[in-house]
Design a protein around this motif. Structure first.
Motif, PDB file in Angstrom:
ATOM      1  N   ASP A  29       0.789  -1.235   0.000  1.00  0.00           N
ATOM      2  CA  ASP A  29       0.000   0.000   0.000  1.00  0.00           C
ATOM      3  C   ASP A  29       0.818   1.280   0.000  1.00  0.00           C
ATOM      4  O   ASP A  29       0.235   2.360  -0.026  1.00  0.00           O
ATOM      5  CB  ASP A  29      -0.907   0.042   1.243  1.00  0.00           C
ATOM      6  CG  ASP A  29      -2.150  -0.797   1.077  1.00  0.00           C
ATOM      7  OD1 ASP A  29      -2.646  -0.919  -0.044  1.00  0.00           O
ATOM      8  OD2 ASP A  29      -2.626  -1.340   2.087  1.00  0.00           O
ATOM      9  N   GLY A  30       2.119   1.199   0.114  1.00  0.00           N
ATOM     10  CA  GLY A  30       2.907   2.419   0.244  1.00  0.00           C
ATOM     11  C   GLY A  30       2.556   3.112   1.550  1.00  0.00           C
ATOM     12  O   GLY A  30       2.252   2.455   2.545  1.00  0.00           O
ATOM     13  N   THR A  31       2.567   4.419   1.541  1.00  0.00           N
ATOM     14  CA  THR A  31       2.278   5.157   2.775  1.00  0.00           C
ATOM     15  C   THR A  31       0.800   5.120   3.152  1.00  0.00           C
ATOM     16  O   THR A  31       0.451   5.358   4.300  1.00  0.00           O
ATOM     17  CB  THR A  31       2.740   6.622   2.665  1.00  0.00           C
ATOM     18  OG1 THR A  31       2.072   7.227   1.554  1.00  0.00           O
ATOM     19  CG2 THR A  31       4.246   6.716   2.472  1.00  0.00           C
ATOM     20  N   ALA A  32      -0.078   4.785   2.191  1.00  0.00           N
ATOM     21  CA  ALA A  32      -1.516   4.745   2.486  1.00  0.00           C
ATOM     22  C   ALA A  32      -1.826   3.719   3.573  1.00  0.00           C
ATOM     23  O   ALA A  32      -2.639   3.973   4.460  1.00  0.00           O
ATOM     24  CB  ALA A  32      -2.311   4.441   1.220  1.00  0.00           C
ATOM     25  N   GLY A  33      -1.173   2.565   3.527  1.00  0.00           N
ATOM     26  CA  GLY A  33      -1.403   1.538   4.539  1.00  0.00           C
ATOM     27  C   GLY A  33      -0.949   1.975   5.910  1.00  0.00           C
ATOM     28  O   GLY A  33      -1.621   1.726   6.911  1.00  0.00           O
ATOM     29  N   GLU A  34       0.196   2.640   5.953  1.00  0.00           N
ATOM     30  CA  GLU A  34       0.702   3.145   7.228  1.00  0.00           C
ATOM     31  C   GLU A  34      -0.265   4.162   7.823  1.00  0.00           C
ATOM     32  O   GLU A  34      -0.475   4.186   9.041  1.00  0.00           O
ATOM     33  CB  GLU A  34       2.076   3.777   7.017  1.00  0.00           C
ATOM     34  CG  GLU A  34       3.134   2.782   6.568  1.00  0.00           C
ATOM     35  CD  GLU A  34       4.397   3.452   6.049  1.00  0.00           C
ATOM     36  OE1 GLU A  34       4.547   4.685   6.204  1.00  0.00           O
ATOM     37  OE2 GLU A  34       5.241   2.739   5.487  1.00  0.00           O
ATOM     38  N   GLN A  35      -0.860   4.983   6.980  1.00  0.00           N
ATOM     39  CA  GLN A  35      -1.822   5.986   7.448  1.00  0.00           C
ATOM     40  C   GLN A  35      -3.078   5.325   8.006  1.00  0.00           C
ATOM     41  O   GLN A  35      -3.603   5.750   9.035  1.00  0.00           O
ATOM     42  CB  GLN A  35      -2.169   6.951   6.322  1.00  0.00           C
ATOM     43  CG  GLN A  35      -1.013   7.835   5.913  1.00  0.00           C
ATOM     44  CD  GLN A  35      -1.274   8.593   4.619  1.00  0.00           C
ATOM     45  OE1 GLN A  35      -2.296   8.430   3.969  1.00  0.00           O
ATOM     46  NE2 GLN A  35      -0.314   9.429   4.245  1.00  0.00           N
ATOM     47  N   VAL A  36      -3.543   4.271   7.341  1.00  0.00           N
ATOM     48  CA  VAL A  36      -4.719   3.544   7.826  1.00  0.00           C
ATOM     49  C   VAL A  36      -4.434   2.952   9.206  1.00  0.00           C
ATOM     50  O   VAL A  36      -5.245   3.076  10.128  1.00  0.00           O
ATOM     51  CB  VAL A  36      -5.132   2.436   6.829  1.00  0.00           C
ATOM     52  CG1 VAL A  36      -6.136   1.475   7.449  1.00  0.00           C
ATOM     53  CG2 VAL A  36      -5.687   3.045   5.555  1.00  0.00           C
ATOM     54  N   VAL A  37      -3.267   2.323   9.357  1.00  0.00           N
ATOM     55  CA  VAL A  37      -2.904   1.708  10.636  1.00  0.00           C
ATOM     56  C   VAL A  37      -2.763   2.768  11.720  1.00  0.00           C
ATOM     57  O   VAL A  37      -3.253   2.593  12.839  1.00  0.00           O
ATOM     58  CB  VAL A  37      -1.614   0.866  10.500  1.00  0.00           C
ATOM     59  CG1 VAL A  37      -1.108   0.412  11.859  1.00  0.00           C
ATOM     60  CG2 VAL A  37      -1.867  -0.332   9.594  1.00  0.00           C
ATOM     61  N   ALA A  38      -2.122   3.878  11.405  1.00  0.00           N
ATOM     62  CA  ALA A  38      -1.939   4.946  12.402  1.00  0.00           C
ATOM     63  C   ALA A  38      -3.286   5.502  12.863  1.00  0.00           C
ATOM     64  O   ALA A  38      -3.501   5.712  14.062  1.00  0.00           O
ATOM     65  CB  ALA A  38      -1.069   6.058  11.826  1.00  0.00           C
ATOM     66  N   LYS A  39      -4.195   5.713  11.931  1.00  0.00           N
ATOM     67  CA  LYS A  39      -5.518   6.243  12.289  1.00  0.00           C
ATOM     68  C   LYS A  39      -6.298   5.232  13.133  1.00  0.00           C
ATOM     69  O   LYS A  39      -6.923   5.591  14.126  1.00  0.00           O
ATOM     70  CB  LYS A  39      -6.283   6.612  11.026  1.00  0.00           C
ATOM     71  CG  LYS A  39      -7.555   7.354  11.295  1.00  0.00           C
ATOM     72  CD  LYS A  39      -8.109   7.928  10.002  1.00  0.00           C
ATOM     73  CE  LYS A  39      -9.231   8.852  10.312  1.00  0.00           C
ATOM     74  NZ  LYS A  39      -9.005  10.206   9.908  1.00  0.00           N
ATOM     75  N   LEU A  40      -6.230   3.965  12.746  1.00  0.00           N
ATOM     76  CA  LEU A  40      -6.906   2.918  13.507  1.00  0.00           C
ATOM     77  C   LEU A  40      -6.304   2.784  14.901  1.00  0.00           C
ATOM     78  O   LEU A  40      -7.016   2.589  15.879  1.00  0.00           O
ATOM     79  CB  LEU A  40      -6.812   1.592  12.751  1.00  0.00           C
ATOM     80  CG  LEU A  40      -7.503   0.389  13.377  1.00  0.00           C
ATOM     81  CD1 LEU A  40      -8.987   0.646  13.564  1.00  0.00           C
ATOM     82  CD2 LEU A  40      -7.270  -0.838  12.509  1.00  0.00           C
ATOM     83  N   ALA A  41      -4.992   2.926  15.005  1.00  0.00           N
ATOM     84  CA  ALA A  41      -4.302   2.782  16.292  1.00  0.00           C
ATOM     85  C   ALA A  41      -4.734   3.852  17.289  1.00  0.00           C
ATOM     86  O   ALA A  41      -4.683   3.616  18.500  1.00  0.00           O
ATOM     87  CB  ALA A  41      -2.792   2.824  16.096  1.00  0.00           C
ATOM     88  N   GLU A  42      -5.175   5.005  16.816  1.00  0.00           N
ATOM     89  CA  GLU A  42      -5.660   6.050  17.728  1.00  0.00           C
ATOM     90  C   GLU A  42      -6.882   5.584  18.506  1.00  0.00           C
ATOM     91  O   GLU A  42      -7.069   5.969  19.653  1.00  0.00           O
ATOM     92  CB  GLU A  42      -6.015   7.310  16.931  1.00  0.00           C
ATOM     93  CG  GLU A  42      -4.835   8.008  16.306  1.00  0.00           C
ATOM     94  CD  GLU A  42      -5.250   9.159  15.399  1.00  0.00           C
ATOM     95  OE1 GLU A  42      -6.456   9.502  15.349  1.00  0.00           O
ATOM     96  OE2 GLU A  42      -4.361   9.707  14.724  1.00  0.00           O
ATOM     97  N   PHE A  43      -7.702   4.756  17.877  1.00  0.00           N
ATOM     98  CA  PHE A  43      -8.953   4.327  18.492  1.00  0.00           C
ATOM     99  C   PHE A  43      -8.897   2.887  18.993  1.00  0.00           C
ATOM    100  O   PHE A  43      -9.463   2.557  20.025  1.00  0.00           O
ATOM    101  CB  PHE A  43     -10.101   4.480  17.487  1.00  0.00           C
ATOM    102  CG  PHE A  43     -11.442   4.191  18.069  1.00  0.00           C
ATOM    103  CD1 PHE A  43     -12.041   5.069  18.959  1.00  0.00           C
ATOM    104  CD2 PHE A  43     -12.110   3.026  17.738  1.00  0.00           C
ATOM    105  CE1 PHE A  43     -13.287   4.798  19.507  1.00  0.00           C
ATOM    106  CE2 PHE A  43     -13.357   2.746  18.282  1.00  0.00           C
ATOM    107  CZ  PHE A  43     -13.940   3.640  19.165  1.00  0.00           C
ATOM    108  N   ALA A  44      -8.201   2.032  18.247  1.00  0.00           N
ATOM    109  CA  ALA A  44      -8.166   0.607  18.574  1.00  0.00           C
ATOM    110  C   ALA A  44      -6.748   0.066  18.354  1.00  0.00           C
ATOM    111  O   ALA A  44      -6.490  -0.651  17.391  1.00  0.00           O
ATOM    112  CB  ALA A  44      -9.170  -0.153  17.712  1.00  0.00           C
ATOM    113  N   PRO A  45      -5.820   0.403  19.239  1.00  0.00           N
ATOM    114  CA  PRO A  45      -4.417   0.026  19.020  1.00  0.00           C
ATOM    115  C   PRO A  45      -4.175  -1.479  18.942  1.00  0.00           C
ATOM    116  O   PRO A  45      -3.354  -1.928  18.140  1.00  0.00           O
ATOM    117  CB  PRO A  45      -3.683   0.649  20.208  1.00  0.00           C
ATOM    118  CG  PRO A  45      -4.733   0.968  21.210  1.00  0.00           C
ATOM    119  CD  PRO A  45      -6.013   1.159  20.465  1.00  0.00           C
TER     120      PRO A  45
END
Length: 144
Positions: A29-45
């Motif tokens: 996913d390139g950086t898009a996947g990292e962004q999805v994980v980072a956003k999800l980690a804010e709510f559900a690490p």
């Protein structure tokens, strides 16, 4: 082996699994996947970590299929499900990222009309149209 040592070994394996997952996720996913994980980690690490470890650290990292083949399978499955448009859009973009041609993606979606029905395929086509449009806009604007 002492219980503490076993726990430390398990922790090292889990970290290695997570690191492998991040590496493969970046390839997909390139950086898009990292962004999805980072956003999800804010709510559900815990769930974000599981999302990196299991699909990418364990399954996508297996050597028998390449990333192109895995994305073909994923696009087909998500199209057939018919209920996972956000994830389908992510994986259509990932398909482009790992080298699938638009025509290949459209062929996979068309194949799903046979097995999942025309409504699922039509929804897949709509998702592809959206992703391709964003991809074109990003290229015209100097992005991806």
């Amino acid at each position: 082996m002492a219980a503490g040592t076993e726990m430390a070994d398990e922790g090292a394996r889990a970290e290695t699994r997570y690191q492998r997952g991040l590496r493969v996720l970046s390839q997909v996913d390139g950086t898009a996947g990292e962004q999805v994980v980072a956003k999800l980690a804010e709510f559900a690490p815990d769930f974000a970590r599981l999302l990196v470890e299991f699909p990418f650290g364990d399954v996508y990292a297996r050597p028998l299929l390449g990333l192109r083949e895995r994305e073909i399978a994923t696009i087909a499955a998500l199209t057939a499900m018919g209920t996972a448009r956000p994830q389908l859009e992510v994986h259509i973009a990932a398909g482009l990222h790992v080298g699938l041609a638009r025509e290949e993606i459209m062929e996979v979606i068309m194949q799903m009309a046979v097995y999942a029905g025309f409504p699922a395929a039509l929804n897949g086509i709509a998702a592809a149209r959206e992703v391709f449009g964003r991809h074109d806009a990003a290229r015209e604007g100097g992005g991806a």
